[in-house]
Design an enzyme around this catalytic site. Sequence first.
Site, PDB file in Angstrom:
ATOM      1  N   HIS A   1       0.806  -1.209   0.000  1.00 51.16           N
ATOM      2  CA  HIS A   1       0.000   0.000   0.000  1.00 51.16           C
ATOM      3  C   HIS A   1       0.844   1.266   0.000  1.00 51.16           C
ATOM      4  O   HIS A   1       1.903   1.331   0.614  1.00 51.16           O
ATOM      5  CB  HIS A   1      -0.942   0.012   1.211  1.00 51.16           C
ATOM      6  CG  HIS A   1      -0.229  -0.029   2.532  1.00 51.16           C
ATOM      7  ND1 HIS A   1       0.260   1.094   3.156  1.00 51.16           N
ATOM      8  CD2 HIS A   1       0.097  -1.074   3.344  1.00 51.16           C
ATOM      9  CE1 HIS A   1       0.831   0.763   4.301  1.00 51.16           C
ATOM     10  NE2 HIS A   1       0.755  -0.553   4.442  1.00 51.16           N
ATOM     11  N   ASP A   2       0.371   2.252  -0.755  1.00 54.89           N
ATOM     12  CA  ASP A   2       0.948   3.597  -0.801  1.00 54.89           C
ATOM     13  C   ASP A   2       2.320   3.653  -1.456  1.00 54.89           C
ATOM     14  O   ASP A   2       3.006   4.684  -1.367  1.00 54.89           O
ATOM     15  CB  ASP A   2       1.020   4.214   0.605  1.00 54.89           C
ATOM     16  CG  ASP A   2      -0.336   4.321   1.258  1.00 54.89           C
ATOM     17  OD1 ASP A   2      -1.096   5.240   0.916  1.00 54.89           O
ATOM     18  OD2 ASP A   2      -0.651   3.454   2.115  1.00 54.89           O
TER      19      ASP A   2
ATOM     20  N   GLY B   1       5.209  -0.934   2.639  1.00 57.26           N
ATOM     21  CA  GLY B   1       4.342   0.215   2.448  1.00 57.26           C
ATOM     22  C   GLY B   1       5.106   1.520   2.321  1.00 57.26           C
ATOM     23  O   GLY B   1       6.160   1.708   2.924  1.00 57.26           O
TER      24      GLY B   1
END
Length: 280
Positions: free
Chosen positions: A121-122, A139
């Site tokens: 994520h991200d 992340g």
Amino acid sequence: MAEIHPTAAVAAGAVIGEGCRIGPGCVVGPDVVLGAGVELLSHVVVDGHTRLGDGVRVFPFATIGMAPQDLKYKDEPTRCEIGARTLIREHVTVHRASVGGSGVTSVGANCMLMATSHVAHDCVVSDGVILANNVMLGGHVHVDTGAFIGGGAAVHQTVRVGRLAMISGMAGVTNDIPPFGFVFGVPARLVGFNRIGLIRRGATRDQLRTLRAANNLLFKEPGEFAARLLEAEQRFAGEPLVMEVIAFVRDRTRRRQLVRPGRMAAPELGGSDEENGEGA
């Protein structure tokens, strides 16, 4: 205008571009947008608020846009974006963003994500990046244009990888890597610069010599690093490759320390650093 196999499940609301091919067993969620000519070979899952650019190809059992592996995430409408003509191989996972970042996980255009690699994520993966088999990006990792990450390498959360950097296979990366840097080992250490990558993108011999001299000054010579950094700025003013490295080092938005220099024995690559084009 698209070819959709009878066993594929395409939700109402999904936007399917012209010339798309969706193979057997694929699942496409209601908030997905597929650009023109996207191909999902078979048993691919694309979910969430996810956009695949024109010409993206995705191989079997890859999943794109699934929820992040973040206990704080409560199904907020974060996003995932894949750039045009990127190739995503078998069992790759690219998760949508969490609520603790920019709200989007992005992979640029003309990238290749080899089998079983993971983009958490991200993450922000720029254009032309290659992730070899089993690469793991934690992340909020940023990988700049043209970087190469070798098989089985693990990159810790919030690490930044500079443009055209090269990470060896099985490396454990916990600190930021400057542009053109070549790192090796666990923990990863800076052992040179990506000479071959620079040559392939048109760097001249003079530019390589200058970058080598700057690399030696910054990361090999004794003394206080801040003083060496200032000296490099003065000595190599006007040299764009060196200035790019210095700008990366001075960037105060970085959240991790700079990777430490180290050495790599010649047998690790089957020859000397110079023969492999990756020495300092």
